[in-house]
Design a protein around this motif. Structure first.
Motif, short mmCIF file in Angstrom:
data_model
loop_
_atom_site.label_atom_id
_atom_site.label_comp_id
_atom_site.label_asym_id
_atom_site.label_seq_id
_atom_site.Cartn_x
_atom_site.Cartn_y
_atom_site.Cartn_z
N SER A 149 -9.42 28.28 66.82
CA SER A 149 -10.75 28.72 66.41
C SER A 149 -11.47 27.51 65.87
O SER A 149 -11.46 27.24 64.67
CB SER A 149 -10.64 29.80 65.34
N TRP A 150 -12.11 26.77 66.77
CA TRP A 150 -12.64 25.46 66.37
C TRP A 150 -13.70 25.51 65.26
O TRP A 150 -13.78 24.59 64.46
CB TRP A 150 -13.14 24.67 67.57
N PRO A 151 -14.55 26.58 65.18
CA PRO A 151 -15.55 26.52 64.09
C PRO A 151 -14.92 26.39 62.72
O PRO A 151 -15.49 25.80 61.82
CB PRO A 151 -16.32 27.83 64.23
N ALA A 152 -13.69 26.96 62.58
CA ALA A 152 -13.03 26.86 61.27
C ALA A 152 -12.62 25.43 60.97
O ALA A 152 -12.42 25.08 59.81
CB ALA A 152 -11.81 27.78 61.25
N LYS A 197 -8.65 36.25 65.17
CA LYS A 197 -9.28 35.22 65.99
C LYS A 197 -8.23 34.46 66.76
O LYS A 197 -7.05 34.47 66.39
CB LYS A 197 -10.06 34.27 65.07
N PHE A 227 -25.19 25.35 61.33
CA PHE A 227 -23.77 25.60 61.54
C PHE A 227 -23.20 26.48 60.43
O PHE A 227 -22.39 27.37 60.69
CB PHE A 227 -22.99 24.29 61.63
N HIS A 264 -36.17 -8.86 48.04
CA HIS A 264 -36.79 -8.42 49.29
C HIS A 264 -37.15 -9.61 50.16
O HIS A 264 -37.71 -10.58 49.68
CB HIS A 264 -38.05 -7.61 49.00
N GLY A 265 -36.84 -9.52 51.42
CA GLY A 265 -37.28 -10.54 52.36
C GLY A 265 -36.35 -11.72 52.47
O GLY A 265 -36.59 -12.62 53.27
N ILE A 295 -5.42 34.75 62.31
CA ILE A 295 -6.21 34.92 61.08
C ILE A 295 -7.50 35.64 61.45
O ILE A 295 -8.28 35.15 62.26
CB ILE A 295 -6.51 33.57 60.42
N GLY A 296 -7.71 36.79 60.84
CA GLY A 296 -8.93 37.55 61.11
C GLY A 296 -9.08 37.96 62.56
O GLY A 296 -10.19 38.10 63.04
N GLU A 312 -28.13 -8.83 61.87
CA GLU A 312 -27.69 -7.49 61.49
C GLU A 312 -26.18 -7.50 61.27
O GLU A 312 -25.44 -8.09 62.06
CB GLU A 312 -28.04 -6.52 62.64
N HIS A 361 -41.66 -2.45 51.14
CA HIS A 361 -40.54 -3.21 51.67
C HIS A 361 -39.26 -2.50 51.30
O HIS A 361 -39.12 -2.04 50.18
CB HIS A 361 -40.57 -4.61 51.04
N LEU A 362 -38.37 -2.40 52.24
CA LEU A 362 -37.13 -1.67 51.97
C LEU A 362 -36.32 -2.31 50.86
O LEU A 362 -36.23 -3.51 50.82
CB LEU A 362 -36.27 -1.62 53.24
N VAL A 377 -14.41 22.77 61.73
CA VAL A 377 -15.56 21.86 61.62
C VAL A 377 -15.77 21.33 60.20
O VAL A 377 -15.92 20.12 60.02
CB VAL A 377 -16.84 22.53 62.17
N PRO A 378 -15.75 22.21 59.15
CA PRO A 378 -15.99 21.65 57.81
C PRO A 378 -15.01 20.55 57.44
O PRO A 378 -15.40 19.49 56.96
CB PRO A 378 -15.85 22.87 56.90
N MET A 423 -21.20 29.76 61.04
CA MET A 423 -19.78 29.84 60.73
C MET A 423 -19.47 30.98 59.76
O MET A 423 -18.47 31.67 59.93
CB MET A 423 -19.26 28.54 60.15
N TRP A 476 -19.57 34.08 61.85
CA TRP A 476 -18.43 34.08 62.78
C TRP A 476 -17.14 34.38 62.04
O TRP A 476 -16.29 35.14 62.49
CB TRP A 476 -18.37 32.72 63.47
N TYR A 477 -16.97 33.79 60.85
CA TYR A 477 -15.71 33.94 60.13
C TYR A 477 -15.54 35.36 59.59
O TYR A 477 -14.50 35.98 59.73
CB TYR A 477 -15.66 32.96 58.96
#
Lengths: 379, 394
Positions: free
Chosen positions: A93-96, A89, B264, A42-43, A86-87, A52, B393-394, A98-99, B268, B271-272
């Motif tokens: 279908s952007w939410p699909a 939609k 989300f 530390h330090g 699909i479904g 940095e 201290h980190l 996201v994962p 989702m 929505w799905y």
């Protein structure tokens, strides 16, 4: 082999000593120096005056690349390359996405951080360093704390450096290196080495092929395909007549089936006199008759029996059902014609059941009545 | 032993202008609440739920952080634990604010009308859980459980100031182990009771986690805000440094990302699957102007604070922490508004009704804090971990 001075080092025994030493070296104005410890202290960053790290920007760039790349790829696949609904939609279908975008962003950020560290900061593929294989390195990676002030520092002066390090209480030593050692690079593209790699890959591929496809080969499982039974509609040696399917005993009649005794060519008018319509004039009968008429009769005779369907001109034109001949026929004559056929018209006894044929007769009678309505019908 | 050497608490009484502001906001807020209940009790009750759950977020979150510090053996929060303990006192206004809600239960909750429930097969099936009697009993249980744990934690902690007894820390650790599972269940059911059942036909299995995440995030933001302001004004010991700030910032950053993850995921999945009995809740929040509120939440609750806190130096800068904390507190309020108000109105509404409870809430936070800061040590001076926390201290 010419030896050059790499650095003057000092070894300390406690973390506090190294902290003080690092601070003293920084305060003396040296910039090219480094500290080696067996574990994080530390330090130390502050004592050394380290800035940095820029590695975070590599992480950010890799993460953004991953996110943008993945969402573009997913969009291209889903919208352009292989669009599928699909479904219910929309394609995009952007939410699909996201994962997977999130995961690829994390993955690339991590790989980018490690890769960026190795490539940008460790200067890969450089694998040599003057400190490698030194007793100094052995000590500082087990239980000692070391500082190195490098000869390339602008204000480096061997005597001054030694004095400075001595005043901080370290055991001072020097590290020398040769250019030969530093510039040594493993010869990755040596033809013999490449040949060895090719040989190994060929040997493993061939060995794998032989082992899995020849030594361990088993015939595919297909026992269900070949079964000791006779398929319908096929020939057999088992029965004398060579048929797999047996015929019913002569003269047998199916349940609920009433045989029709008259054959094609018999005068419809004369036969018809012996047949009586068994149905009553109900709405259900007429509906049934209409449905069957529209399905089987109307393609030739027209929707209203005028003989004016779209088939006109492509075959011998079918006659109208409103002629005097048909109107004056008894019900049975129409029934007989439907059953066995007449001229080019085939018999319909296999498509339309007996009862349905009588219902069609009722419907034809209704059409005829409609075209030749009496005054009294209008009241 | 140097446990008390560096602990310097120069001033204990908050500056008069802050206290005046707190009292002013409380009184104006109370007046506005009274006016809104007199003019439109229906709308006032809906706003009451927002203010009520908002204060519950901070209070329960604070108790959670007390328990978390004990059970995780955390060191860096110890110097600030008294701030957290002061904030837990908001459980009292939470209990008080529930009284007007119970008086207006029929305005708020569709399921509280037995004649409606009798005609509705779904509500009939839910009625063993959703009925006024069990609803009230459950609320009393939540308040009692939270309050009991909170007051025992706090009593032990205050006792330690005088006695320096380390056994009290051990006692609190055992309590914390019991409290955390109880909290996980009670806060989920609390959110289901008070927020999700506003639309009794709707259900989401993630709703409890969603509210819980918002709860601990908001509570952390309030704590951070207090810590930054107090140490800027010199109310803490000398030595609140960037290591402490970084820890607050990193936890805030982690929690806001977790909130986004949960929010989300909830969206989702619904929505799905696209089932009408689930989607109508989101559809109501995506038309007639609610869509702008929805987008604002996504931006204010996630994207903007995310980039405000993403880099390492930004987590260490007190001014930036203060800004992010204030933004997230506002975002949580907006989030609760977004959860509650679509049941009241098809379009977003804003007027003095909506201002009454935020003013009252902020006022109460300041006033309760000031009263306690005057009376008790602002740093847990008897805690064995205090010195380590200060030297953190980190």
């Amino acid at each position: 082999m010419e030896k050059k001075l790499y650095s003057i080092n000092a070894i300390y025994h406690t973390p506090n000593d190294i902290l003080h030493a690092a601070k003293a070296v920084k305060d003396a104005g040296y910039t090219k120096f480094d500290v080696h410890t067996p574990y994080p202290i530390h330090g130390l960053d502050d004592a050394m005056g380290l800035k940095e790290t820029k590695l975070g920007f590599v992480t950010l760039a890799a993460g953004i690349l991953g996110a943008v790349g993945m969402i573009s790829f997913a969009s291209w696949v889903a919208v352009k390359d292989y669009p599928q609904v699909i479904g219910g939609k929309p394609y995009w279908s952007w939410p699909a996405f996201v994962p997977v975008t999130y995961e690829i962003a994390v993955l690339l950020a991590v790989l980018g951080t490690v890769g960026g560290m190795i490539v940008f900061f460790f200067k890969f593929p450089n694998t040599s360093h003057p400190l490698h294989d030194t007793t100094f390195m052995k000590k500082v990676s087990s239980d000692k704390f070391g500082i190195t002030i490098q000869a390339e520092d602008a204000q480096f002066d061997e005597k001054k450096v030694r004095d400075l390090l001595k005043t901080t209480g370290g055991e001072v030593e020097a590290i020398y290196y040769s250019d030969e050692f530093l510039n040594f690079k493993p010869n990755t593209f040596d033809p013999k080495f490449i040949l060895l790699l090719v040989g190994i890959s060929l040997a493993t591929s061939a060995g794998g092929y032989l082992y899995w496809n020849k030594v361990l080969y088993l015939p595919p499982f297909d026992w269900m395909v070949e079964q000791p039974r006779f398929d319908v509609q096929s020939a057999t040696d088992y029965f004398e007549d060579g048929r797999t399917m047996r015929l019913p005993v002569e003269g047998s009649v199916a349940r609920g089936f009433i045989p029709y005794p008259y054959k094609l060519g018999v005068n419809a008018d004369s036969v018809g006199r012996f047949l009586v319509n068994p149905l009553l004039n109900t709405k259900a009968t007429l509906d049934l008759g209409k449905r069957k008429f529209l399905t089987y009769c109307s393609p030739c005779h027209g929707n209203f029996g005028n003989g004016d369907s779209r088939m006109n001109g492509q075959f011998p034109n079918p006659p109208t059902l409103h002629s005097d001949k048909v109107r004056l026929w008894p019900d049975g004559a129409i029934f007989h014609t439907m059953t066995v056929g007449q001229n080019v018209m085939p018999g319909y006894q296999y498509q339309i059941s007996r009862e349905e044929r009588w219902a069609v007769v009722k419907y034809i009678r209704t059409l005829q009545r409609a075209y030749n309505a009496k005054e009294s019908d209008l009241q | 032993m140097s446990a008390h050497e560096t602990v310097i608490i120069p001033k204990k009484e908050l500056p008069a202008n802050i206290v005046t502001l707190g009292w002013g906001l409380t009184i104006v807020g109370l007046a506005l609440v009274a006016v809104s209940y007199l003019t439109d009790s229906h709308r006032a009750a809906f706003n009451n739920i927002i203010g009520f759950t908002f204060l519950a977020s901070i209070a329960v979150g604070a108790v959670f952080y007390i328990a978390l510090e004990y059970i995780a053996g955390a060191v860096w929060t110890t110097p600030f634990r008294r701030v957290i303990e002061f904030l837990g006192m908001l459980l009292i206004p939470v209990a008080v604010l529930s009284i007007p809600l119970f008086l207006n239960l029929h305005d708020l909750f569709h399921w509280s009308h037995t004649d409606v429930v009798a005609k509705d097969a779904i509500l009939t099936n839910k009625s063993p859980y959703l009925n006024e009697q069990s609803f009230t009993i459950r609320f009393i249980i939540y308040i009692v459980v939270w309050g009991l744990f909170y007051f025992i934690f706090r009593r032990n902690s205050l006792k330690q100031d005088v006695s320096n007894d380390q056994k009290l820390t051990k006692k609190n650790i055992a309590l914390a182990a019991a409290f955390i599972p109880a909290l996980a269940i009670s806060i989920s059911l609390f959110s289901i009771d008070w927020l999700m059942s506003l639309e009794p036909h709707w259900f989401s299995t993630m709703f409890g986690v969603y509210y819980f995440t918002g709860t601990i995030l908001t509570s952390l933001c309030v704590i951070t805000y207090f810590v930054v302001v107090l140490s800027e004004k010199g109310f803490f010991f000398k030595g609140v440094n960037e290591n402490h700030y970084y820890s607050f910032g990193a936890l805030m950053f982690g929690l806001l990302s977790f909130w986004a993850y949960i929010a989300f995921s909830q969206f989702m999945l619904i929505w799905y699957a696209n089932l009408p009995e689930e989607t109508f809740w989101y559809i109501a929040r995506w038309e007639n102007g609610w869509e702008y509120v929805s987008i604002a939440i996504v931006l204010l609750h996630f994207w903007i604070p995310y980039f405000m806190l993403v880099s390492r130096p930004s987590k260490m800068k007190p001014s930036n922490l203060k800004r992010s904390a204030a933004l997230l507190i506002f975002a949580h309020f907006l989030d609760l508004y977004w959860l509650v108000m679509p049941t009241y109105s098809k379009t977003p509404v804003f007027s003095y009704y909506e201002l009454a409870f935020p003013m009252l809430s902020i006022g109460l936070i300041i006033v309760l804090f000031a009263i306690q800061a005057k009376k008790y040590n602002i740093v847990p001076v008897g805690d064995p971990k205090l010195q380590r926390g200060i030297d953190f201290h980190l």
